[in-house]
Design an enzyme around this catalytic site. Structure first.
Site, short mmCIF file in Angstrom:
data_model
loop_
_atom_site.label_atom_id
_atom_site.label_comp_id
_atom_site.label_asym_id
_atom_site.label_seq_id
_atom_site.Cartn_x
_atom_site.Cartn_y
_atom_site.Cartn_z
N ALA A 154 -8.03 -13.64 -0.28
CA ALA A 154 -7.77 -13.49 1.16
C ALA A 154 -7.18 -12.10 1.42
O ALA A 154 -6.14 -11.95 2.04
CB ALA A 154 -6.86 -14.59 1.68
N LEU A 155 -7.87 -11.09 0.94
CA LEU A 155 -7.33 -9.75 0.87
C LEU A 155 -7.16 -9.12 2.25
O LEU A 155 -7.94 -9.35 3.16
CB LEU A 155 -8.24 -8.87 0.01
CG LEU A 155 -8.48 -9.35 -1.43
CD1 LEU A 155 -9.34 -8.35 -2.17
CD2 LEU A 155 -7.17 -9.59 -2.17
N HIS A 156 -6.12 -8.31 2.35
CA HIS A 156 -5.84 -7.54 3.56
C HIS A 156 -5.42 -6.14 3.15
O HIS A 156 -5.46 -5.78 1.96
CB HIS A 156 -4.77 -8.23 4.43
CG HIS A 156 -3.53 -8.60 3.69
ND1 HIS A 156 -2.66 -7.67 3.16
CD2 HIS A 156 -3.01 -9.81 3.36
CE1 HIS A 156 -1.64 -8.27 2.58
NE2 HIS A 156 -1.83 -9.57 2.67
N GLU A 157 -5.00 -5.33 4.12
CA GLU A 157 -4.69 -3.94 3.85
C GLU A 157 -3.56 -3.79 2.83
O GLU A 157 -3.52 -2.81 2.07
CB GLU A 157 -4.31 -3.22 5.15
CG GLU A 157 -4.10 -1.73 5.04
CD GLU A 157 -5.35 -0.97 4.61
OE1 GLU A 157 -5.21 0.17 4.10
OE2 GLU A 157 -6.48 -1.48 4.80
N SER A 160 0.40 -10.36 5.48
CA SER A 160 0.38 -11.53 4.61
C SER A 160 -0.88 -12.32 4.88
O SER A 160 -1.35 -12.40 6.02
CB SER A 160 1.61 -12.42 4.86
OG SER A 160 1.49 -13.66 4.20
N GLU A 198 6.04 -5.26 -2.69
CA GLU A 198 7.46 -5.55 -2.51
C GLU A 198 7.72 -6.61 -1.44
O GLU A 198 8.85 -7.09 -1.34
CB GLU A 198 8.23 -4.27 -2.18
CG GLU A 198 8.37 -3.33 -3.36
CD GLU A 198 9.26 -2.14 -3.07
OE1 GLU A 198 9.61 -1.94 -1.88
OE2 GLU A 198 9.60 -1.39 -4.01
N LYS A 199 6.70 -6.98 -0.69
CA LYS A 199 6.92 -8.07 0.27
C LYS A 199 7.40 -9.33 -0.45
O LYS A 199 8.27 -10.03 0.03
CB LYS A 199 5.65 -8.38 1.06
CG LYS A 199 5.88 -9.44 2.15
CD LYS A 199 4.59 -9.85 2.84
CE LYS A 199 3.80 -10.81 1.99
NZ LYS A 199 4.48 -12.15 1.88
N HIS A 255 -3.07 -5.62 0.11
CA HIS A 255 -3.68 -5.67 -1.21
C HIS A 255 -4.44 -4.38 -1.51
O HIS A 255 -4.39 -3.86 -2.64
CB HIS A 255 -4.67 -6.85 -1.29
CG HIS A 255 -4.07 -8.19 -1.10
ND1 HIS A 255 -4.23 -8.92 0.06
CD2 HIS A 255 -3.29 -8.94 -1.92
CE1 HIS A 255 -3.60 -10.07 -0.07
NE2 HIS A 255 -3.02 -10.11 -1.25
N GLN A 280 9.57 -12.41 -6.30
CA GLN A 280 8.50 -12.55 -7.28
C GLN A 280 8.47 -11.34 -8.22
O GLN A 280 8.35 -11.48 -9.44
CB GLN A 280 7.16 -12.69 -6.58
CG GLN A 280 5.95 -12.62 -7.50
CD GLN A 280 4.64 -12.78 -6.75
OE1 GLN A 280 4.21 -13.88 -6.48
NE2 GLN A 280 4.02 -11.66 -6.38
#
Length: 286
Positions: free
Chosen positions: A33-36, A190, A149-150, A38, A154
């Protein structure tokens, strides 16, 4: 771009990359579910390595029994197109059966850094993260790995795991955090943002805005507990239904802080709006 769905194909493909040039490999693990955000990781990886390997695996071990595993967006064909466009050399896209074959019985648990914050709100979540990431590191054996870093806690868990397990590929110092990519109104990018209705999406911008005001208050010498309480009240007033936590923590250990000290710190927040849980963090005193 080559796509591997079995470990044998993956090993052969990685070996081929090692033989090309000096073979420095970067891994960008994702759940798709890639976005900017990633794609920013991929671009940074290309700057640091000769070849980029990305993984897409929706890891069932990091989802709780009442969380959104079944609803989590899956769009492998579109994600593969995006990764190929960014110059990724190899996509590792295993099935659940390939990642966790029959008889799989190992669990990786990282105490301390995983205990609070999302670890308390989502029991077992970071065990699932540490287990799958250790497997990905062993499967790909990258020279470096990049994470956003979001998901700051993790990142801390993975670095701790790498140090404790004496990993060589990658070493803990080569697990690289990339700053959070944000929308124009400040909301952290996200995959879960797509769950928000238009009204919820508009309200969600209150979260980073409240965080910035809280940080300004803390950096200005204000009472930490009072500033965090004001943050919670502000996001609830904006339309969030609850706040799992709003915390000031040491940037390395994630130990809670009641006052700003001399070292780097982070404000970390998890809050729910509708059925969606959003997390964010920002540096304090940087």
């Amino acid at each position: 771009m080559q796509i591997a769905t079995t470990r044998d194909v993956l090993r052969n493909a990685v070996a081929g990359l090692r033989q090309a040039g000096d073979g420095r490999i970067a891994l960008v693990p994702t759940m798709g579910a890639l976005h900017e955000g990633h794609l920013t990781l991929v671009r940074r990886a290309r700057e640091l390595a000769d070849h980029v390997v990305a993984s897409i695996f929706v890891n069932p071990k990091q989802f709780g029994p009442n969380e959104d595993l079944d609803a989590y967006p899956r769009q492998l064909a579109e994600d593969a197109r995006l990764l190929e466009g960014e110059g990724v050399a190899l996509l590792w896209a295993p099935t659940v059966a390939e990642m966790y074959p029959s008889g799989f019985a190992t669990n990786v648990s990282v105490a301390g850094v995983s205990d609070r914050l999302c670890g308390a709100a989502r029991p077992g979540h970071f065990d699932g993260v540490a287990t799958v990431v250790l497997k990905l590191f062993n499967q790909v054996q990258p020279d470096i790995a990049l994470f956003g870093e979001k998901d700051y806690q993790q990142l801390a868990v993975i670095r701790s795991m790498a140090r404790d397990c004496d990993l060589a590929l990658p070493e803990a110092r080569n697990i690289i955090g990339v700053p959070t990519v944000r929308e124009a109104d400040g909301l952290a990018m996200s995959s879960r943002n797509r769950y928000l209705s238009p009204e919820q999406r508009a309200a969600a911008a209150a979260l980073p805005q409240a965080m910035r005001r809280t940080i300004a208050a803390i950096e200005g010498g204000g009472d930490v507990a009072g500033a965090l309480a004001a943050l919670e009240a502000e996001v609830i007033a904006a339309g969030f239904s609850s706040v799992d936590y709003a915390d000031l923590a040491d940037a390395a250990s994630l130990a809670p802080l009641t006052a700003l000290g001399t070292g780097p710190a982070r404000v970390l927040v998890a809050a729910r709006i509708g059925g969606t849980r959003l997390i964010d963090n920002m540096a304090v005193g940087a």
